[in-house]
Write a protein that holds these residues in place. Structure first.
Motif, PDB file in Angstrom:
ATOM      1  N   SER A   1     158.926 -12.667  56.692  1.00  0.00           N
ATOM      2  CA  SER A   1     159.485 -12.992  58.001  1.00  0.00           C
ATOM      3  C   SER A   1     158.923 -12.116  59.106  1.00  0.00           C
ATOM      4  O   SER A   1     158.846 -12.550  60.264  1.00  0.00           O
ATOM      5  N   GLY A   2     158.522 -10.891  58.773  1.00  0.00           N
ATOM      6  CA  GLY A   2     157.940 -10.025  59.790  1.00  0.00           C
ATOM      7  C   GLY A   2     156.638 -10.594  60.332  1.00  0.00           C
ATOM      8  O   GLY A   2     156.411 -10.601  61.550  1.00  0.00           O
ATOM      9  N   TYR A   3     155.779 -11.085  59.433  1.00  0.00           N
ATOM     10  CA  TYR A   3     154.531 -11.714  59.868  1.00  0.00           C
ATOM     11  C   TYR A   3     154.811 -12.965  60.698  1.00  0.00           C
ATOM     12  O   TYR A   3     154.196 -13.198  61.740  1.00  0.00           O
ATOM     13  N   VAL A   4     155.752 -13.785  60.204  1.00  0.00           N
ATOM     14  CA  VAL A   4     156.070 -15.028  60.912  1.00  0.00           C
ATOM     15  C   VAL A   4     156.646 -14.727  62.287  1.00  0.00           C
ATOM     16  O   VAL A   4     156.289 -15.367  63.284  1.00  0.00           O
ATOM     17  N   ALA A   5     157.542 -13.744  62.365  1.00  0.00           N
ATOM     18  CA  ALA A   5     158.171 -13.400  63.642  1.00  0.00           C
ATOM     19  C   ALA A   5     157.154 -12.862  64.643  1.00  0.00           C
ATOM     20  O   ALA A   5     157.266 -13.100  65.844  1.00  0.00           O
ATOM     21  N   ASP A   6     156.163 -12.111  64.159  1.00  0.00           N
ATOM     22  CA  ASP A   6     155.121 -11.599  65.052  1.00  0.00           C
ATOM     23  C   ASP A   6     154.111 -12.690  65.419  1.00  0.00           C
ATOM     24  O   ASP A   6     153.606 -12.731  66.537  1.00  0.00           O
ATOM     25  N   LEU A   7     153.829 -13.583  64.479  1.00  0.00           N
ATOM     26  CA  LEU A   7     152.816 -14.613  64.702  1.00  0.00           C
ATOM     27  C   LEU A   7     153.348 -15.789  65.521  1.00  0.00           C
ATOM     28  O   LEU A   7     152.778 -16.151  66.560  1.00  0.00           O
ATOM     29  N   LEU A   8     154.442 -16.382  65.070  1.00  0.00           N
ATOM     30  CA  LEU A   8     154.984 -17.576  65.726  1.00  0.00           C
ATOM     31  C   LEU A   8     155.940 -17.244  66.867  1.00  0.00           C
ATOM     32  O   LEU A   8     156.174 -18.088  67.724  1.00  0.00           O
TER      33      LEU A   8
ATOM     34  N   GLY B   1     167.013 -20.631  49.883  1.00  0.00           N
ATOM     35  CA  GLY B   1     166.863 -19.187  50.072  1.00  0.00           C
ATOM     36  C   GLY B   1     165.682 -18.828  50.949  1.00  0.00           C
ATOM     37  O   GLY B   1     165.754 -17.866  51.715  1.00  0.00           O
ATOM     38  N   VAL B   2     164.596 -19.595  50.848  1.00  0.00           N
ATOM     39  CA  VAL B   2     163.435 -19.350  51.717  1.00  0.00           C
ATOM     40  C   VAL B   2     163.847 -19.478  53.177  1.00  0.00           C
ATOM     41  O   VAL B   2     163.528 -18.631  54.014  1.00  0.00           O
ATOM     42  N   GLY B   3     164.584 -20.551  53.494  1.00  0.00           N
ATOM     43  CA  GLY B   3     165.039 -20.732  54.872  1.00  0.00           C
ATOM     44  C   GLY B   3     166.048 -19.696  55.290  1.00  0.00           C
ATOM     45  O   GLY B   3     166.015 -19.193  56.430  1.00  0.00           O
ATOM     46  N   GLN B   4     166.941 -19.346  54.386  1.00  0.00           N
ATOM     47  CA  GLN B   4     167.969 -18.365  54.704  1.00  0.00           C
ATOM     48  C   GLN B   4     167.360 -16.993  54.982  1.00  0.00           C
ATOM     49  O   GLN B   4     167.703 -16.328  55.965  1.00  0.00           O
ATOM     50  N   GLY B   5     166.451 -16.568  54.121  1.00  0.00           N
ATOM     51  CA  GLY B   5     165.804 -15.276  54.330  1.00  0.00           C
ATOM     52  C   GLY B   5     164.984 -15.239  55.595  1.00  0.00           C
ATOM     53  O   GLY B   5     164.965 -14.227  56.312  1.00  0.00           O
ATOM     54  N   GLN B   6     164.308 -16.350  55.911  1.00  0.00           N
ATOM     55  CA  GLN B   6     163.475 -16.426  57.108  1.00  0.00           C
ATOM     56  C   GLN B   6     164.313 -16.309  58.384  1.00  0.00           C
ATOM     57  O   GLN B   6     164.014 -15.524  59.276  1.00  0.00           O
ATOM     58  N   SER B   7     165.375 -17.095  58.464  1.00  0.00           N
ATOM     59  CA  SER B   7     166.144 -17.157  59.711  1.00  0.00           C
ATOM     60  C   SER B   7     166.992 -15.914  59.933  1.00  0.00           C
ATOM     61  O   SER B   7     166.959 -15.312  61.017  1.00  0.00           O
ATOM     62  N   ILE B   8     167.725 -15.501  58.930  1.00  0.00           N
ATOM     63  CA  ILE B   8     168.682 -14.415  59.141  1.00  0.00           C
ATOM     64  C   ILE B   8     167.985 -13.067  59.322  1.00  0.00           C
ATOM     65  O   ILE B   8     168.510 -12.166  59.968  1.00  0.00           O
ATOM     66  N   SER B   9     166.777 -12.937  58.775  1.00  0.00           N
ATOM     67  CA  SER B   9     166.045 -11.673  58.923  1.00  0.00           C
ATOM     68  C   SER B   9     165.589 -11.452  60.360  1.00  0.00           C
ATOM     69  O   SER B   9     165.403 -10.315  60.788  1.00  0.00           O
ATOM     70  N   VAL B  10     165.394 -12.543  61.092  1.00  0.00           N
ATOM     71  CA  VAL B  10     164.816 -12.432  62.430  1.00  0.00           C
ATOM     72  C   VAL B  10     165.878 -12.412  63.532  1.00  0.00           C
ATOM     73  O   VAL B  10     165.637 -11.907  64.619  1.00  0.00           O
ATOM     74  N   VAL B  11     167.070 -12.941  63.245  1.00  0.00           N
ATOM     75  CA  VAL B  11     168.087 -13.069  64.288  1.00  0.00           C
ATOM     76  C   VAL B  11     168.461 -11.718  64.895  1.00  0.00           C
ATOM     77  O   VAL B  11     168.545 -11.570  66.124  1.00  0.00           O
ATOM     78  N   THR B  12     168.700 -10.717  64.053  1.00  0.00           N
ATOM     79  CA  THR B  12     169.086  -9.405  64.579  1.00  0.00           C
ATOM     80  C   THR B  12     167.985  -8.814  65.449  1.00  0.00           C
ATOM     81  O   THR B  12     168.260  -8.214  66.499  1.00  0.00           O
ATOM     82  N   ILE B  13     166.726  -8.975  65.020  1.00  0.00           N
ATOM     83  CA  ILE B  13     165.595  -8.506  65.828  1.00  0.00           C
ATOM     84  C   ILE B  13     165.620  -9.185  67.193  1.00  0.00           C
ATOM     85  O   ILE B  13     165.528  -8.535  68.238  1.00  0.00           O
ATOM     86  N   TYR B  14     165.750 -10.499  67.172  1.00  0.00           N
ATOM     87  CA  TYR B  14     165.732 -11.284  68.411  1.00  0.00           C
ATOM     88  C   TYR B  14     166.844 -10.843  69.363  1.00  0.00           C
ATOM     89  O   TYR B  14     166.612 -10.614  70.560  1.00  0.00           O
ATOM     90  N   LEU B  15     168.060 -10.707  68.854  1.00  0.00           N
ATOM     91  CA  LEU B  15     169.191 -10.361  69.712  1.00  0.00           C
ATOM     92  C   LEU B  15     169.093  -8.929  70.232  1.00  0.00           C
ATOM     93  O   LEU B  15     169.427  -8.657  71.388  1.00  0.00           O
ATOM     94  N   CYS B  16     168.626  -8.008  69.393  1.00  0.00           N
ATOM     95  CA  CYS B  16     168.454  -6.618  69.841  1.00  0.00           C
ATOM     96  C   CYS B  16     167.408  -6.523  70.949  1.00  0.00           C
ATOM     97  O   CYS B  16     167.533  -5.699  71.859  1.00  0.00           O
ATOM     98  N   GLU B  17     166.388  -7.353  70.874  1.00  0.00           N
ATOM     99  CA  GLU B  17     165.315  -7.307  71.863  1.00  0.00           C
ATOM    100  C   GLU B  17     165.661  -8.064  73.141  1.00  0.00           C
ATOM    101  O   GLU B  17     165.131  -7.761  74.211  1.00  0.00           O
TER     102      GLU B  17
END
Length: 479
Positions: A68-75, A112-128
């Motif tokens: 998710s870190g790569y995806v969040a930085d890339l997309l 689980g792939v979708g769950q791990g992808q989405s929930i891992s990025v939400v906190t980053i997004y909201l904090c930023e």
């Protein structure tokens, strides 16, 4: 005219639907596995099959969270959450239409792939996205929606259990699929993270986002602060290796530790297998244990609300240390009661006596309440905010990997552990929560009311001070 603060809260509610998805699955899956209608459709699972069925979603989620870190930085943070919601929906639809346990295993791995992808990025997004004065409150919206989902999941399963067909156990998955689609569609209308935009060099767009989502006039100052914290990005690409560089390793280890310890507290054992726990504690009928599980969901939700309101006033350290000590005392009491009054009858754990049974039930509720106001709210926020912006996505991916992997191991073995030893699981979780509280008390700097850039400066100063002490010590040894 909607104020900037209200707009941020609305965005937080929508993106935190990722947490609602997690909660719906957590709240319903234990009840689903205990339904007679599912046994009729699939056959009665063994203890090992039960553990695999419940926990396999965590295995794929852990792998997904690492990516998710790569995806969040890339997309971008925005599209990473969107794709996670879509994948989750596909997995939930497949679960609802499954006709055998192997099909369910595959479907839950996709979920689980979708769950791990989405929930891992939400906190980053909201904090930023959020300003520092409301960052804690906004970021805890994820946990609030998780608790809403858990409570809703319990009662959806309780209600659907009254259906006489296989729709009884398929309905919770259908509800999850619908909410995953809502999350994905709604992400089309939220802004990109301003810090991600600065990372990508889109300064005008970042300024536009800040202008739309800030009530204050110091937008240029905040934009300059973000640029300053990302100066190295132009010369050096962030990598997983850098997360463990000497400059960042202490805070990286701290973040990974508390995220792993969060799951070693056994909270998901209590939530996933609540019907089993309440059956062991004196609710032998299916509906009684389901209803008691639903009450635990309500306790979880109600105890999250104060933390949602006051997390920025309480800070981070007090909830982590105080909540951990309270949880360990609850586990100590449950373990002592099972050690004194527990027994195994026909391979099933039971506790003798009405008073010990009600005491165990009360302590389970107290544990859930203490977790909800403390660790559930603070751990993910703290682990995310202590990392620098340019490394945050990758660091949070590693933290979430540790969280999911520990959760997978605990959830996989929990059914066997709960049936093998009346008191052992509770003493194990007691020791883990107490140890974590001690570590947080000794090594955790407070970040209350600090911007992300101020937190970065705090850790940089601590690192420089530590290096200066090492140099001084080496010089004294030489002389």
């Amino acid at each position: 005219m909607i104020s900037a603060t209200v707009k941020i809260y609305l965005i937080a509610v929508h993106t935190s639907l990722a947490g609602l998805l997690w909660g719906l699955d957590t709240g319903s899956i234990g009840a689903v596995t205990q339904m007679a209608q599912m046994d009729k459709s699939m056959g009665r699972p063994s203890t090992g099959t039960l553990g695999i069925f419940v926990s396999c979603i965590l295995l794929s989620a852990s792998i997904s969270s690492l990516c998710s870190g790569y995806v969040a930085d890339l997309l971008s943070r925005k599209y990473a959450i969107m794709t996670g919601g879509l994948i989750f929906s596909v997995g939930a639809v497949l679960s609802a239409s499954a006709t055998s346990y192997p099909m369910l295993f595959c479907a839950r791995l996709i979920t689980g792939v979708g769950q791990g992808q989405s929930i891992s990025v939400v906190t980053i997004y909201l904090c930023e996205l959020a300003p520092h004065r409301i960052r804690g409150t906004v970021a805890t919206m994820l946990q609030m929606l998780i608790t809403v989902g858990i409570a809703a999941g319990f009662f959806i399963a309780y209600g659907s259990s009254r259906l006489h067909s296989s729709l009884a156990w398929r309905t919770p998955f259908i509800v999850e699929a619908a909410h995953g689609a809502i999350l994905a569609f709604g992400m089309l209308f939220v802004p990109h993270s301003p810090r991600w935009l600065v990372q990508r060099g889109h300064f005008d767009e970042a300024k536009s986002v800040l202008r739309s989502y800030r009530d204050s006039a110091d937008i240029d100052e905040e934009l300059l602060s973000i640029k300053g914290s990302l100066e190295e990005e132009s010369t050096q690409q962030a990598s997983f290796r850098e997360v463990f560089a000497k400059r960042y390793i202490k805070r990286s280890i701290l973040g990974i530790f508390i995220m792993a310890a969060m799951m070693l507290s056994g909270v998901d054992t209590v939530l996933y297998y609540a019907p089993i726990l309440f059956a062991q504690a004196g609710f032998p009928s299916q509906r009684a244990s389901f209803l008691a599980s639903g009450v635990s969901g309500i306790v979880n939700l109600l105890c999250t609300i104060p933390a949602q309101l006051w997390v920025d006033k309480w800070g981070r350290k007090i909830p982590l240390v105080g909540g951990g000590l309270a949880m360990s005392l609850c586990y100590l009491g449950i373990g002592a009661l099972y050690a004194t009054y527990g027994e195994k009858v026909n391979g099933e754990v039971r506790i003798n006596g009405k008073a010990p049974q009600w005491a165990v039930i009360a302590l389970i509720y107290l544990f859930i309440g203490n977790f909800a106001w403390s660790w559930a709210v603070v751990v993910k926020i703290y682990a995310c905010e202590i990392m620098p912006t340019r490394l945050r996505a990758k660091a949070c991916a590693i933290q979430q990997l540790a969280n999911w992997m520990v959760n997978f191991a605990v959830t996989l073995t929990a059914p066997m552990f709960l049936r093998a030893s009346p008191s052992g699981p509770y003493f194990l979780f007691c020791s883990a929560t107490f140890f974590t509280s001690v570590i947080c008390y000794l090594f955790m700097p407070e970040t209350k009311e600090k911007s992300l850039e101020e937190i970065e400066e705090l850790f940089e100063k601590k690192a420089e001070f530590s290096e200066a002490l090492q140099v001084t010590a080496q010089q004294q040894i030489v002389f």
